[in-house]
Design an enzyme around this catalytic site. Structure first.
Site, short mmCIF file in Angstrom:
data_model
loop_
_atom_site.label_atom_id
_atom_site.label_comp_id
_atom_site.label_asym_id
_atom_site.label_seq_id
_atom_site.Cartn_x
_atom_site.Cartn_y
_atom_site.Cartn_z
CB THR A 124 -7.62 32.36 -12.90
OG1 THR A 124 -8.19 32.35 -11.60
CG2 THR A 124 -7.62 30.97 -13.49
CG PHE A 158 -8.51 27.54 -4.40
CD1 PHE A 158 -8.60 26.89 -5.62
CD2 PHE A 158 -7.27 27.61 -3.78
CE1 PHE A 158 -7.48 26.32 -6.22
CE2 PHE A 158 -6.14 27.04 -4.36
CZ PHE A 158 -6.24 26.40 -5.58
CG ASN A 214 -12.48 27.29 -11.07
OD1 ASN A 214 -12.74 27.04 -9.90
ND2 ASN A 214 -12.26 28.50 -11.50
N GLY A 272 -29.56 21.77 -12.91
CA GLY A 272 -30.07 23.15 -12.87
C GLY A 272 -29.95 23.82 -14.22
CB CYS A 279 -14.54 31.48 -11.87
SG CYS A 279 -13.85 32.83 -10.93
P1 NAD Z 1 -12.91 41.83 -11.10
O1 NAD Z 1 -13.16 42.14 -12.51
O2 NAD Z 1 -14.03 41.84 -10.11
O3 NAD Z 1 -11.76 42.77 -10.52
C1 NAD Z 1 -10.59 43.08 -11.20
C2 NAD Z 1 -10.28 44.52 -10.85
O4 NAD Z 1 -8.96 44.84 -11.25
C3 NAD Z 1 -11.20 45.52 -11.54
O5 NAD Z 1 -11.82 46.31 -10.57
C4 NAD Z 1 -10.24 46.34 -12.42
O6 NAD Z 1 -10.63 47.67 -12.53
C5 NAD Z 1 -8.95 46.20 -11.64
N1 NAD Z 1 -7.74 46.47 -12.42
C6 NAD Z 1 -7.38 45.97 -13.61
N2 NAD Z 1 -6.18 46.45 -13.99
C7 NAD Z 1 -5.77 47.29 -13.01
C8 NAD Z 1 -4.63 48.08 -12.82
N3 NAD Z 1 -3.64 48.13 -13.73
N4 NAD Z 1 -4.56 48.83 -11.70
C9 NAD Z 1 -5.53 48.80 -10.78
N5 NAD Z 1 -6.64 48.05 -10.90
C10 NAD Z 1 -6.76 47.30 -12.00
O7 NAD Z 1 -12.24 40.38 -11.11
P2 NAD Z 1 -12.25 39.29 -9.95
O8 NAD Z 1 -13.54 38.55 -9.97
O9 NAD Z 1 -11.79 39.91 -8.67
O10 NAD Z 1 -11.14 38.29 -10.49
C11 NAD Z 1 -9.77 38.65 -10.52
C12 NAD Z 1 -8.97 37.42 -10.89
O11 NAD Z 1 -9.16 36.39 -9.90
C13 NAD Z 1 -9.36 36.79 -12.22
O12 NAD Z 1 -8.23 36.26 -12.82
C14 NAD Z 1 -10.31 35.67 -11.80
O13 NAD Z 1 -10.34 34.63 -12.73
C15 NAD Z 1 -9.67 35.22 -10.50
N6 NAD Z 1 -10.60 34.59 -9.56
C16 NAD Z 1 -11.86 35.12 -9.39
C17 NAD Z 1 -12.70 34.53 -8.44
C18 NAD Z 1 -14.09 35.07 -8.23
O14 NAD Z 1 -14.90 34.38 -7.60
N7 NAD Z 1 -14.44 36.25 -8.71
C19 NAD Z 1 -12.27 33.44 -7.69
C20 NAD Z 1 -10.98 32.96 -7.88
C21 NAD Z 1 -10.14 33.55 -8.82
#
Ligand code: NAD
Length: 452
Positions: A124, A158, A214, A272, A279
């Site tokens: 995101t 999403f 969101n 709540g 997010c």
């Molecule tokens: P997260 O922190 O769980 O995972 C990110 C991962 O990327 C980490 O494990 C980190 O070590 C790895 N990483 C970072 N740089 C790296 C690199 N150069 N090489 C290899 N690995 C690398 O994050 P997430 O929750 O999966 O979210 C990721 C993105 O998706 C964010 O932008 C978030 O806003 C978006 N997003 C998250 C969700 C959710 O529910 N978690 C939903 C929709 C969108």
């Protein structure tokens, strides 16, 4: 079938990888942590998500998904690279450090590729980031020409934590922001087995869609909490019944073929402790900051954020009103994760409740069904933990329910009377039926119920 590399093995990266491998694609998930990569290659996800381990195990066995720490080799052996790294909000502003590093590394790998490759931003990011930050880095480090040698897309995610596997296997829509038609058409093909609607649009529109989605859900939550605050100051209003009355509006839950449909959207129109997770808090703040920098103060989103940040205080105030002083009082918290069915505690309302209770000198005892998975992440907190919910309330002066785990819904008044020193419950999710406490010695308080 396509060869796809995904950078990041977090909630989005790994679940996306599993979903694309389920479609038959060959997926490489690139991570930085050798232990986690080893676990994934043995069918073990580094985090909890219902159904993920069993599906991952099957796909690993079929050779459709593999994890690696070698980003360059993974990218050069693929046709698509999806960026799914973290984009946290630091001091109210989106922090692009991880995504910039990933873009540079991908650019360096692209240098050695001769065929057309598409890079996709799934993380995101605020509108303009893909074109103004990621694209120049890819061009600079690859020394290749965008549009000719490589393509670029933005594909917001999403999925909902706790339901991520189902969401990724049955997406309700796919939004693709394309740098040019060639990028969009090439990338779009990997989803051909999905029948959901696809929106091919500009990169900035795709980036904005994620924030709009969101922020809408976060707004519904803060709106619901605002209504509960109004109700609490009046007294003799139960916000649970208020929302039942609102939800039954035929425009929100229509009756189709004699059956009432109860859309998931209604889960966000409930009072709540406020939203948490990785997010909503960071995305609403990033949008607020981004908008201000672009010359518009979004007062609605500003209020959404401020209501959310102060909502956990309401729980502590309800308890304080009953106990007078919290110094040296044993207060139990049920639920540390930001919602049920996840082991994610990022920005959980429980963390704010703990901070406030600690400031007031309370002795805090916590229980969470995911305790075994989150233990390492919470060592810094000033709390004692218990493996059983009942052990956690033994001799407690008060209980605050923060997470709506199913397990907590089953307890009857006798359990609290028997185990607690003073049976005072503050139900931050309104998961217990208030009627069961009538004619008992339990003081049942809750969001949108009591006057404070
Ligand atoms: P997260 O922190 O769980 O995972 C990110 C991962 O990327 C980490 O494990 C980190 O070590 C790895 N990483 C970072 N740089 C790296 C690199 N150069 N090489 C290899 N690995 C690398 O994050 P997430 O929750 O999966 O979210 C990721 C993105 O998706 C964010 O932008 C978030 O806003 C978006 N997003 C998250 C969700 C959710 O529910 N978690 C939903 C929709 C969108």
């Amino acid at each position: 079938m396509e060869k796809i590399t995904i950078i990041g093995t977090g909630y989005v990266g790994l679940v996306t990888g599993v979903s694309l491998a389920s479609l038959g694609h060959n997926v490489i998930c690139v991570g930085r942590n050798k232990e986690k990569v080893f676990g994934i290659n043995n069918g073990k996800s580094p985090f909890f998500e219902p159904g993920l381990d069993s599906l991952l195990g099957k796909l690993v066995k079929r050779g459709l998904i593999v994890a690696s720490t070698n980003l360059e080799k993974s990218v050069t052996s693929s046709d698509f690279t999806i960026i799914a790294v973290g984009t946290p909000t630091v001091k109210g502003k989106i922090d692009l450090l991880e995504i910039k590093t990933a873009a540079r590394q991908i650019g360096e790998a692209l240098k050695n590729i001769l065929k057309y490759h598409v890079v996709i931003v799934k993380s995101t990011v605020v509108p303009g980031t893909t074109e103004l930050t990621i694209k120049p880095l890819l061009e600079k480090y690859s020394k290749k020409l965008i549009g000719k040698d490589f393509g670029l897309c933005m594909n917001p995610e999403f999925l909902r934590e706790g339901n991520a596997v189902v969401d990724a296997l049955q997406p309700d829509r796919i939004v693709i922001g394309q740098y040019d038609n060639k990028s969009g058409v090439s990338f779009s093909k990997i989803f051909d087995k999905f029948s959901c609607p696809r929106i091919l649009t500009t990169i900035r529109t795709a980036e904005m869609t994620k924030y709009a989605a969101n922020s809408l859900l976060a707004t519904m939550i803060s709106y619901s909490n605002e209504i509960s605050r109004i109700a609490e100051n009046v007294g003799d209003i139960d916000v649970v019944d208020v929302w039942k009355g609102v939800h039954l509006d035929g425009r929100l839950s229509p009756v189709i073929g004699g059956k009432r449909i109860s859309p998931g959207f209604l889960n966000y129109i409930l009072s709540g402790c406020g939203y948490g997770g990785s997010c909503f808090p960071k995305d609403t703040k990033a949008l607020l900051n981004f908008s201000k920098r672009n010359g518009y103060i979004p007062s609605l989103i500003q209020s959404v954020v401020s209501i959310n940040e102060t909502q956990p205080e309401r729980l502590v105030m309800l308890l304080l009103k009953e106990l007078g002083d919290l110094r040296d009082k044993k207060i139990t918290i049920w639920g540390l994760t930001f919602k049920p069915d996840t082991d994610d505690i990022r920005e959980s309302p429980a963390l704010s409740v703990i901070r406030l209770l600690d400031e007031m000198g309370a002795k805090i005892v916590c229980h969470d069904p995911m305790l075994n998975r989150i233990r390492k992440k919470i060592t810094y907190l000033p709390i004692e933990t218990k493996d059983s919910a009942i052990d956690a309330i033994k001799n407690a002066d008060g209980l605050i329910i923060v997470t709506a785990w199913d397990e907590y819904k089953k307890y009857v008044p006798e359990v609290f009377i028997k185990n607690m020193k003073t049976p005072i419950i503050v139900d931050g999710r309104r998961i217990l039926k208030k009627s069961i406490f009538k004619k008992t010695t339990v003081k049942y308080k809750g969001i949108g119920l009591s006057s404070i």
